[in-house]
Design a protein around this motif. Structure first.
Motif, PDB file in Angstrom:
ATOM      1  N   MET A 265       7.270  -8.749   2.490  1.00  0.00           N
ATOM      2  CA  MET A 265       6.863  -9.245   3.797  1.00  0.00           C
ATOM      3  C   MET A 265       6.075 -10.538   3.637  1.00  0.00           C
ATOM      4  N   ARG A 266       6.317 -11.468   4.528  1.00  0.00           N
ATOM      5  CA  ARG A 266       5.701 -12.786   4.440  1.00  0.00           C
ATOM      6  C   ARG A 266       4.238 -12.764   4.843  1.00  0.00           C
ATOM      7  N   PHE A 267       3.918 -12.029   5.917  1.00  0.00           N
ATOM      8  CA  PHE A 267       2.568 -12.046   6.460  1.00  0.00           C
ATOM      9  C   PHE A 267       1.796 -10.796   6.043  1.00  0.00           C
ATOM     10  N   PRO A 268       0.502 -10.941   5.733  1.00  0.00           N
ATOM     11  CA  PRO A 268      -0.297  -9.759   5.422  1.00  0.00           C
ATOM     12  C   PRO A 268      -0.507  -8.898   6.665  1.00  0.00           C
ATOM     13  N   LEU A 269      -0.761  -7.624   6.439  1.00  0.00           N
ATOM     14  CA  LEU A 269      -1.121  -6.709   7.508  1.00  0.00           C
ATOM     15  C   LEU A 269      -2.590  -6.343   7.352  1.00  0.00           C
ATOM     16  N   TYR A 270      -3.171  -5.865   8.441  1.00  0.00           N
ATOM     17  CA  TYR A 270      -4.589  -5.497   8.436  1.00  0.00           C
ATOM     18  C   TYR A 270      -4.729  -4.072   8.950  1.00  0.00           C
ATOM     19  N   LEU A 271      -5.581  -3.304   8.271  1.00  0.00           N
ATOM     20  CA  LEU A 271      -5.909  -1.961   8.715  1.00  0.00           C
ATOM     21  C   LEU A 271      -7.418  -1.844   8.858  1.00  0.00           C
ATOM     22  N   LEU A 272      -7.869  -0.830   9.560  1.00  0.00           N
ATOM     23  CA  LEU A 272      -9.300  -0.589   9.646  1.00  0.00           C
ATOM     24  C   LEU A 272      -9.814  -0.161   8.280  1.00  0.00           C
ATOM     25  N   SER A 273     -10.941  -0.694   7.863  1.00  0.00           N
ATOM     26  CA  SER A 273     -11.474  -0.372   6.542  1.00  0.00           C
ATOM     27  C   SER A 273     -11.792   1.112   6.405  1.00  0.00           C
ATOM     28  N   VAL A 274     -12.123   1.772   7.508  1.00  0.00           N
ATOM     29  CA  VAL A 274     -12.403   3.211   7.438  1.00  0.00           C
ATOM     30  C   VAL A 274     -11.144   4.007   7.098  1.00  0.00           C
TER      31      VAL A 274
END
Length: 401
Positions: A265-274
């Motif tokens: 995948m070209r773009f990073p994904l973000y998740l909640l740190s918790v």
């Protein structure tokens, strides 16, 4: 930056949603728990085989019944109907966060001649007589008004005065929905049903950036992972690309969200740190992977970013309810079929309320899906559960293309 495989990204998303392995959510309390996790679930009045919010809960809450949502909304008052991602249902404890939103609605209403006087009349009548609908509120005539949910304010239209004043008071936070009868809404004073300490809690978001960050964080948690791109997952949040970039930067800098790079995948994904411990359980192979088969609602939180779903699964889904019949590829009300950690296809269920029968118009399988006896049996089981959920019998589905 943490790097994960495509399969790990899929499994994390499904685990977060409670759609993979044994049910994480169960019964009335499980429904409340899921809505709290998601922040909000979208409401839509169309009822082909259950309304969108009901189908969202039915797919992931073991033993969920429609009455449970009604009780959480209108008896226990632990959930409220209000704007968020379009028309939504969300936990009442989030009421203070929308203080600024409601204040903007109050200021918006003052722009329309006659609205303040009509509001005072409506509040007095409701205080004396109880819940009303636009048909039972004794305010006649029409006024030029438009909802503050459309903040641009570039258009006005003549509308029924009773309905307009009720909707204005509702977005102001003075009224809430007392109950619904079919698609008709009945309103009553919010102060009668929400605790005083909740109504009087100061806005936890002192500035516009704080409120924006709270909402961005909430949407990331609702989907499981999101990218910093234009997306339907942000519907209802007023922000441009620069504001979104700044919000992501602040949330990552403060350790609230974490970036992950998904292979291919070209773009990073973000998740909640918790949620990092859940991600770690996926990466180490400790997460439960028991396969289930579920039908997803058209506006299910996991489907809010359909471009992301296509990037992760190669599954392209479009809700064709507003597509002209001649241009539809599948059907009017078609639900994705989730089988284990894959999208197996689409199904077209419909309830005949008079005959008390659920029928399946068609099933379309995705390329590469083997139509085994096990898969057919699990589809039959899911159709039977959906029929029981709607209080009717069912006709076994016939396999389509």
């Amino acid at each position: 930056m943490l790097t994960i495989t495509l399969n790990q990204a899929r499994q994390f998303m499904l685990l977060k949603q409670g759609l993979l392995g044994s049910h994480r959510f169960s019964g009335r309390d499980g429904a409340l728990q899921y809505v709290r996790q998601a922040g909000c679930i979208q409401y839509d009045p169309v009822d082909v085989c259950g309304k969108n919010a009901e189908l969202t809960l039915q797919s992931r809450v073991k033993g969920f019944r429609k009455q449970m949502l009604e009780e959480l909304l209108y008896k226990d008052r632990l959930l409220v109907d209000y704007s968020d991602k379009e028309l939504s249902i969300w936990p009442r404890e989030d009421w203070p966060y929308f203080s600024g939103y409601r204040q903007k609605s109050v200021e918006h209403g003052k722009r329309f001649p006659g609205i303040p006087e009509l509001e005072a009349r409506a509040v007095d009548y409701i205080r004396e007589n109880g819940p009303v609908s636009s048909d039972t509120l004794p305010i006649e005539g029409t006024i030029f008004w438009h909802s503050s949910m459309h903040w641009s304010g570039h258009w006005h239209k003549e509308s029924q005065a009773a309905r307009s004043v009720l909707e204005q008071l509702y977005t102001d936070g003075v009224l809430l929905i007392h109950h619904k009868s079919g698609s008709r809404k009945y309103y009553d004073l919010a102060e009668k049903y929400l605790p005083p300490d909740l109504l009087n809690t100061p806005d936890p978001c002192p500035g516009e950036e704080d409120f924006l960050d709270w909402r961005v964080r909430r949407r990331i948690g609702a989907v499981g992972m999101l990218w910093n791109r234009r997306s339907d997952a942000w519907l209802g949040i007023r922000m441009d690309s620069e504001q979104r970039e700044a919000s992501f930067h602040r949330l990552e800098k403060n350790g609230i969200i974490t970036a992950v790079q998904v292979e291919q995948m070209r773009f990073p994904l973000y998740l909640l740190s918790v949620d990092l411990p859940m991600m770690e359980s996926v990466r180490t192979g400790q997460a439960a992977r028991k396969a289930r088969l579920e039908f997803l609602a058209p506006l299910d939180p996991m489907l809010w970013d359909r471009k992301l779903i296509e990037a992760l699964w190669g599954f392209r889904y479009s809700w064709e309810i507003y597509t002209p019949a001649a241009k539809r590829q599948y059907g009017y009300y078609v639900l994705p079929i989730l089988y284990g950690d894959r999208f197996a296809g689409r199904i077209e269920p419909k309830v005949d309320r008079k005959a008390k029968l659920l029928t399946v118009g068609n099933i379309w399988f995705e390329p590469g899906i083997r139509r085994t006896g096990k898969l057919s049996g699990m589809i039959d089981g899911a159709v039977q559960r959906l029929a029981a959920f709607n209080g009717c019998g069912f006709r076994c589905p016939e396999e389509g293309g």
